[in-house]
Design an enzyme around this catalytic site. Sequence first.
Site, mmCIF file in Angstrom:
data_model
loop_
_atom_site.group_PDB
_atom_site.id
_atom_site.type_symbol
_atom_site.label_atom_id
_atom_site.label_comp_id
_atom_site.label_asym_id
_atom_site.label_seq_id
_atom_site.Cartn_x
_atom_site.Cartn_y
_atom_site.Cartn_z
ATOM 1 N N TRP A 294 -19.444 -38.750 -5.399
ATOM 2 C CA TRP A 294 -17.992 -38.741 -5.198
ATOM 3 C C TRP A 294 -17.551 -39.805 -4.221
ATOM 4 O O TRP A 294 -16.550 -40.489 -4.458
ATOM 5 C CB TRP A 294 -17.498 -37.352 -4.789
ATOM 6 N N LYS B 145 -11.321 -26.261 -7.462
ATOM 7 C CA LYS B 145 -12.586 -25.704 -7.000
ATOM 8 C C LYS B 145 -12.341 -24.402 -6.221
ATOM 9 O O LYS B 145 -12.893 -23.368 -6.546
ATOM 10 C CB LYS B 145 -13.327 -26.712 -6.118
ATOM 11 N N ASP C 74 -12.268 -36.492 1.623
ATOM 12 C CA ASP C 74 -12.155 -35.844 0.314
ATOM 13 C C ASP C 74 -12.807 -34.467 0.458
ATOM 14 O O ASP C 74 -14.028 -34.357 0.522
ATOM 15 C CB ASP C 74 -12.869 -36.686 -0.749
HETATM 16 C C1 LIG Z 1 -14.078 -32.299 -8.405
HETATM 17 C C2 LIG Z 1 -14.006 -33.377 -7.388
HETATM 18 C C3 LIG Z 1 -13.147 -34.475 -7.501
HETATM 19 C C4 LIG Z 1 -12.411 -34.749 -8.804
HETATM 20 O O1 LIG Z 1 -11.190 -34.380 -8.855
HETATM 21 P P1 LIG Z 1 -10.315 -34.488 -10.204
HETATM 22 O O2 LIG Z 1 -9.358 -33.406 -9.952
HETATM 23 O O3 LIG Z 1 -11.202 -34.277 -11.381
HETATM 24 O O4 LIG Z 1 -9.721 -35.841 -10.198
HETATM 25 C C5 LIG Z 1 -13.080 -35.396 -6.469
HETATM 26 N N1 LIG Z 1 -13.871 -35.267 -5.379
HETATM 27 C C6 LIG Z 1 -14.730 -34.243 -5.259
HETATM 28 C C7 LIG Z 1 -15.572 -34.138 -4.036
HETATM 29 C C8 LIG Z 1 -14.834 -33.272 -6.262
HETATM 30 O O5 LIG Z 1 -15.691 -32.249 -6.137
#
Ligand SMILES: *Cc1c(COP(=O)(O)O)cnc(C)c1O
Length: 350
Positions: free
Chosen positions: A88, A186, A162
């Site tokens: 990521w 999530k 993030d």
């Molecule tokens: C799931 C995830 C994303 C992706 O997000 P989207 O909503 O699919 O754009 C970004 N960063 C992390 C750490 C993730 O687990």
Amino acid sequence: MPQEVLAEAATEMLDWHGSGMSVMEMSHRGKEFISIYEQAQADLRELLAVPAHFKILFMQGGGLAENAIVPLNLSRGGNVDFVLTGSWSQKSHNEARKYAAVQVAASSEATGFTSLPDPASWQLSHGASYLHICSNETIHGVEFQELPDLKALGCETPLVVDFSSQVASRPVDWSRIGLAFGGAQKNLGPAGLTLVVVREDLLGQALPICPSAFNYKTVADNQSMFNTPPTYSIYIAGLVFQWLKRQGGIAAIEARNKAKAALLYDAIDNSQLYLNQVAANCRSRMNVPFFLRDESRNDAFLAGARAQGLLQLKGHKSVGGMRASIYNALPIEGVQALVDYMRTFEQTRA
Ligand SMILES: *Cc1c(COP(=O)(O)O)cnc(C)c1O
């Protein structure tokens, strides 16, 4: 998703609180939806203890869109630092390159992303506009147990985090953060809603090419309603926030998450068949990747799991093996069922 929340949403689907409307049918500017929005904002601020000098924005586009939106808003034409700790943060780094001069301050790629580089070793560039980390690498199962303290490293650079797969699983130290973002799907609710929490002094510096709907200041000035927000996702996320409060808040959820993760990691470490290669000090509480030492048994493992109602255990295609995502809504009984199955599977043909 917590079952309770799904049941509540089902009850309210056709007629929200006697309004004669489904939430999907409300105007986002009407008093009913405004009350849903304001409650969700207030509950999230309380749950995550977000200080008053941070704005909570409800956006769209997910974590991947934020990989572009953050540099569009915060890079100011200068340098941006990245710490690469898995898929990521790599993705974020690759996207930011389109909009900013990007530098890698540290990387754990040489370990196969099974550890975290010590913040004291990071090569921070002078005067960077921000430094980006991913606080929980969803695919590699690597998590910062504590956010880096950039000020203690003699650096005033704002930290961008993030926290898509970590948000609401544990308390957040806002004193170390400039901006945090995460997709809702999530731990917060359904896909479609993206949470951005940003320190007010970072607003108003977007590049001229930044789309208005993605300009944090524009979004903040319009209470996340510059364009029509993802109203139903916000409503469901609001129900999740209420559920989190009923569980005892983030401290109580964190205690549960610790117990769930310990149960699973202990089962892996005490077996002859299963293996998790992540360093003990940075194992994720949310995403637990593991391998079968005998990979020829992978398909049998997954088929047997499916027969027990244990779904979605196949690892991400980029790393293989298995992955158990044990987000907030999964009760400890779910982890116990997995651990019991893993023991039985190992014993049936050792
Ligand atoms: C799931 C995830 C994303 C992706 O997000 P989207 O909503 O699919 O754009 C970004 N960063 C992390 C750490 C993730 O687990």
